[in-house]
Design an enzyme around this catalytic site. Structure first.
Site, short mmCIF file in Angstrom:
data_model
loop_
_atom_site.label_atom_id
_atom_site.label_comp_id
_atom_site.label_asym_id
_atom_site.label_seq_id
_atom_site.Cartn_x
_atom_site.Cartn_y
_atom_site.Cartn_z
N ASP A 1 0.85 -1.19 0.00
CA ASP A 1 0.00 0.00 0.00
C ASP A 1 0.89 1.23 0.00
O ASP A 1 2.10 1.15 0.23
CB ASP A 1 -0.98 0.00 1.17
CG ASP A 1 -0.30 -0.05 2.54
OD1 ASP A 1 0.88 0.32 2.66
OD2 ASP A 1 -0.96 -0.46 3.51
N ASP B 1 -8.96 -2.60 14.15
CA ASP B 1 -10.29 -2.61 13.55
C ASP B 1 -10.47 -3.77 12.57
O ASP B 1 -11.48 -3.85 11.87
CB ASP B 1 -10.56 -1.29 12.83
CG ASP B 1 -9.56 -1.00 11.72
OD1 ASP B 1 -8.61 -1.79 11.56
OD2 ASP B 1 -9.72 0.03 11.02
N HIS C 1 -8.37 -4.45 10.00
CA HIS C 1 -7.88 -4.19 8.64
C HIS C 1 -6.55 -4.88 8.39
O HIS C 1 -5.82 -5.22 9.33
CB HIS C 1 -7.79 -2.68 8.37
CG HIS C 1 -6.54 -2.02 8.87
ND1 HIS C 1 -6.49 -1.32 10.04
CD2 HIS C 1 -5.30 -1.94 8.33
CE1 HIS C 1 -5.27 -0.83 10.22
NE2 HIS C 1 -4.52 -1.20 9.19
#
Length: 239
Positions: free
Chosen positions: A66, A129, A131
């Site tokens: 990313d 969370d 991810h």
């Protein structure tokens, strides 16, 4: 799926480094997508000590999965900058071994990886969370390959404080990430997890239903997944 439970963060880091070194010592080109962040910091210290100055590790190519560009700046984005600081620069990784994902090339990223033999390993962390990589809840979908996603609403504050030291002026309009489909196409996956703050996320990832509300839950379907977690991180698991 294989779960390796370590005593603490130090042992988790050492075991993860050993696994990564196992790939890096292959007598052929090896394509590795690796994570930045705080969880792998000690792991990279072990790796740096092991690989610096050793030519036989130079068949390992490194990919970022990313990237968040800095608004108003050219050159490296947040992820590659962090990977340079954590590992590439201290370990003396040659520039030609660093394969960058950027806003400019993301549309060709999956094709490029496929042409280069595919990813042998993706090593990633797990967000509180649920991810993984840049696949946050309510962003990408399980069928997505490498995509660009807008940074807006509450995500602006998340990126500013989580990645840019609170400097809102550096928050770009979008970021890029390898989507779940791209990550699942890798031959092997390793997820490293440390601390009680990640315990519920790990439980949701491994024991919960496969749902886009917990993006990492899809990883339990991969045929070659290793999770390396310390005792605090596995404290919520029931099986």
């Amino acid at each position: 799926m294989r779960l390796i439970v370590t005593e603490d963060f130090e042992e988790m880091s050492r075991v993860a480094a050993q696994h990564l070194l196992g790939y890096m010592t292959q007598p052929r080109r090896v394509n590795l997508a690796i994570t930045a962040g705080s969880t792998p910091k000690r792991m990279y210290e072990y790796l740096t000590e092991a690989v610096k100055g050793k030519a036989y590790y130079q068949q390992a190519y490194f990919y970022n999965f990313d990237e968040i560009p800095f608004r108003g700046r050219s050159g490296d984005g947040v992820t590659i900058t962090n990977l340079r600081n954590l590992f590439f620069t201290p370990a003396g990784i040659k520039e030609e071994l660093i394969q960058k994902l950027t806003l400019d090339n993301f549309k060709q990223h999956d094709q490029k990886i496929d042409h280069e033999g595919g990813l042998d390993l993706v090593l990633m962390g797990l967000g509180a969370d649920g991810h993984f990589c840049g696949n946050l809840p309510n962003t990408t979908h399980f069928h997505d390959t490498t995509v660009e996603f807008p940074i807006k609403g509450e995500m602006v504050e998340i990126v500013a404080h989580g990645e840019l030291g609170g400097d809102f002026s550096l928050v770009p309009d979008s970021y890029v990430t390898m989507g779940p489909k791209s990550i699942m196409a890798a031959k092997n996956l390793i997820v490293i997890v440390s601390g009680e703050a990640k315990a519920q996320a790990l439980k949701n990832m491994l024991e919960g239903p496969v749902t886009e509300n917990v993006p990492a839950s899809v990883l339990q379907l991969h045929p070659s997944l290793i999770v390396i977690a310390d005792k605090a991180a596995v404290s919520a698991l029931t099986r």
